[in-house]
Design an enzyme around this catalytic site. Structure first.
Site, PDB file in Angstrom:
ATOM      1  N   ASP A  71      15.993 -17.202   6.482  1.00 22.02           N
ATOM      2  CA  ASP A  71      16.081 -15.812   6.923  1.00 22.02           C
ATOM      3  C   ASP A  71      16.071 -14.906   5.694  1.00 22.02           C
ATOM      4  O   ASP A  71      16.412 -15.328   4.585  1.00 22.02           O
ATOM      5  CB  ASP A  71      17.344 -15.577   7.751  1.00 22.02           C
ATOM      6  CG  ASP A  71      18.619 -15.667   6.939  1.00 22.02           C
ATOM      7  OD1 ASP A  71      18.822 -16.710   6.295  1.00 22.02           O
ATOM      8  OD2 ASP A  71      19.406 -14.699   6.934  1.00 22.02           O
ATOM      9  N   GLU A  92      21.774 -16.616   6.917  1.00 21.38           N
ATOM     10  CA  GLU A  92      22.637 -16.433   5.743  1.00 21.38           C
ATOM     11  C   GLU A  92      22.790 -14.963   5.380  1.00 21.38           C
ATOM     12  O   GLU A  92      23.881 -14.496   5.052  1.00 21.38           O
ATOM     13  CB  GLU A  92      22.069 -17.222   4.560  1.00 21.38           C
ATOM     14  CG  GLU A  92      22.997 -17.315   3.353  1.00 21.38           C
ATOM     15  CD  GLU A  92      22.916 -16.145   2.394  1.00 21.38           C
ATOM     16  OE1 GLU A  92      23.846 -15.971   1.594  1.00 21.38           O
ATOM     17  OE2 GLU A  92      21.922 -15.379   2.445  1.00 21.38           O
TER      18      GLU A  92
END
Length: 450
Positions: free
Chosen positions: A92, A156
Site C-alpha cells: 500500500d 501499513e
C-alpha cells in the site's frame, strides 16, 4: 559494485525488475477506499501473490486482515534443518497528494536523472522487488539456503493495524529466526545503513469548550473566554522557548550514540527555509531519533475565508507525540493527556481522547544476524562500513513481531534514503540502491545460513 556472482546476477536482472516495478507502481493501492477503489489494492496483492508462485513458493495466501485489507503471505521451504527468515514489505502507498505538482504521473514509473519516479517506488513497492531480486539471485547461484517466508502488508501507511492483529491471532504464521523489514533506508545513497531504533507514537485529540455558543466579539470580547485562544495556550505549553518538546514528566534529554546527523545536511534534507532556525537543543540525531517530539497535526477552528467577528465557544486539535526507545507509549500517552488537561487556562472544559498508538523499537545490534548483514553490506558497498541509524518514524508491526517472537532477530533495511522523498510529491528510487541492497540481502541470507 562487487564482481561476486550474486552481484552479476542481480545486475542482469535489473531491467526486468524495472518493468515489474512499473507494473506494481501502476496500481493505485492507497488503502483508503473512500479515496481509491479497493480493486486497486486487490490488484497489487494479486500481482505479488502471482510473483511468489512464479518463484516456487508452495504456500501463497491472501490474508483478510481485521481492518478490511489484504496482506500477501508466501512460504518457500529451504534445506532440511535450515533457519527461517521472514522478509517484510508493504504494497500500500500514501496518496500522491497534489498530482499536478508531480513532474510525471505518480502511478507511472518514469526514469529521470538516473532515478525511477513513482508513488511507492521506494516506499515500499521497491522493497517487494528487492526481496524478489535477492531470492532470484540465490536461485541462480546454487539455491536458497534458508526457509523463506514473505509477508507484504496492505495497510501499513494507514496505521490501521490489520496485519498486527492478524499476526496476534495466528502467532505461528510469521514465526522466524530472523526478520528483515524492507521498509527503511540508507542514511545516504551509497552508505549502507541498518535502522536500529524506531520512535513510537501516540495520537491524542484534545477538545476545549468555554461557552454554550459563539458570541459577538465586540459585545462580549475581552471578558468572554475564547476557546480557540485557550487551545492555543495549551498547544504552546508543549514547547519550550527553543522549540523543544516539553510534556510534564516525560524525559527529553536522551543522547544518540550512533551515526551523527550533520546539521547543515539536515537543513538540506528537511528543506528548511533560509534564516529559519532548527528547533530543540543537542545534536540533530538526539532530537530526531532519541527524544520525544510533539507535532500539532491539525486544528478545527473557523477558516480565515468566511470568518465572522466571534468569540469561539469550542475548538479542538489533533496532537502527535513521537516516543523514543525506552519510553512506554502507553505511559507517554497518559503524561500527554495529563499535561494537556493541566495546562488548559481559565477553567475551560477540556477532554482528551487517544486515537492511535505504536511502541518504540530497539534492535540488538550485537546479534549474529547483524554480523551477517555487515559482511554482506561490505561486499555490496565496497569500501563502506555498515552504519547504524535511528528513524524518527514508527513501524508498529516491529513491536508486534518482537513481542510474538522474542528470540527473533529483526533487521531494518530499505530503499527510502533522503533523496527518495517518500510520502512527498515526486517520490523516487535509486536503481543503484535497489541493485546493491538486493545483492546485500542475498548475501545476508547466504551468510546467515552459515
Amino acid at each position: 559494485m562487487s564482481s561476486h556472482p550474486v552481484a552479476e546476477t542481480v545486475a542482469s536482472l535489473l531491467p526486468g525488475a524495472r518493468a515489474e516495478l512499473a507494473e506494481l507502481v501502476a496500481f493505485k493501492s492507497v488503502a483508503d477506499f473512500d479515496q481509491y477503489p479497493r480493486s486497486e489494492s486487490e490488484g497489487a496483492a494479486n500481482w505479488i501473490a502471482d510473483a511468489l508462485r512464479a518463484e516456487g513458493f508452495t504456500d501463497v495466501a491472501l490474508l483478510d486482515t481485521p481492518d478490511g485489507t489484504q496482506s500477501v503471505y508466501g512460504y518457500l521451504p529451504g534445506p532440511e534443518g535450515a533457519k527461517t527468515v521472514l522478509l517484510y514489505a508493504h504494497y500500500d502507498v500514501q496518496p500522491p497528494l497534489d498530482e499536478a505538482a508531480w513532474a510525471t504521473p505518480p502511478f507511472e514509473l518514469t526514469e529521470r536523472d538516473g532515478r525511477w519516479y513513482g508513488r511507492g517506488a521506494a516506499d515500499c513497492k521497491g522493497g517487494v522487488i528487492m526481496h524478489l531480486l535477492a531470492l532470484r539471485a540465490l536461485k541462480a547461484n546454487g539455491g536458497i539456503p534458508v526457509h523463506v517466508k514473505v509477508i507484504a502488508e496492505g495497510s501499513e501507511e494507514q496505521g490501521t493495524g490489520g496485519l498486527e492483529r492478524y499476526a496476534e491471532q495466528h502467532p505461528q504464521l510469521l514465526a522466524a529466526d530472523t526478520i528483515v523489514i524492507g521498509d527503511t533506508g540508507n542514511f545516504r545513497v551509497g552508505l549502507p545503513t541498518v535502522t536500529s531504533t524506531l520512535r513510537g507514537m501516540t495520537l491524542v485529540r484534545v477538545q476545549v469548550d468555554t461557552l454554550e455558543g459563539n458570541l459577538h466579539s465586540g459585545q462580549f470580547g475581552g471578558a468572554a473566554p475564547d476557546a480557540l485562544a485557550a487551545l492555543i495556550r495549551v498547544l504552546d505549553s508543549l514547547r519550550a522557548e527553543d522549540g523543544s518538546t516539553t510534556v510534564d514528566g516525560l524525559a527529553a534529554d536522551s543522547v544518540w550514540d550512533g551515526l551523527a546527523y550533520d546539521e547543515t545536511q539536515f537543513r538540506k534534507d528537511a528543506k528548511v527555509l533560509d534564516g529559519v532556525d532548527l528547533i530543540g537543543s543537542g545534536a540533530v540525531a538526539d532530537r530526531v531519533w532519541a527524544r520525544p517530539a510533539v507535532t500539532v497535526l491539525g486544528i478545527d477552528c473557523p477558516p480565515v475565508v468566511g470568518a465572522t467577528p466571534s468569540v469561539q465557544a469550542g475548538a479542538r486539535a489533533l496532537v502527535s507525540l513521537r516516543v523514543p526507545p525506552g519510553v512506554d507509549a502507553t505511559e507517554a500517552t497518559k503524561l500527554l493527556q495529563a499535561h494537556l488537561e493541566a495546562h488548559t487556562p481559565w477553567g475551560a472544559r477540556v477532554s482528551t481522547e487517544q486515537i492511535g498508538q505504536g511502541q518504540a523499537f530497539r534492535a540488538d545490534t550485537t546479534s549474529p544476524a547483524y554480523q551477517a548483514m555487515a559482511d554482506a553490506m561490505a561486499v555490496a558497498y565496497p569500501g563502506e562500513e555498515l552504519q547504524y541509524a535511528g528513524q524518527g518514524g514508527s513501524i508498529p508491526l516491529c513491536n508486534t513481531l518482537a513481542a510474538l517472537y522474542p528470540q527473533a532477530e529483526i533487521l531494518l533495511i530499505g530503499l527510502s534514503e533522503p533523496e527518495a522523498q517518500i510520502h512527498a510529491v515526486n517520490e523516487s528510487v535509486s536503481p543503484k540502491e535497489l541493485e546493491r541492497l538486493s545483492v546485500a540481502e542475498a548475501l545476508f541470507l547466504l551468510n546467515y545460513a552459515g
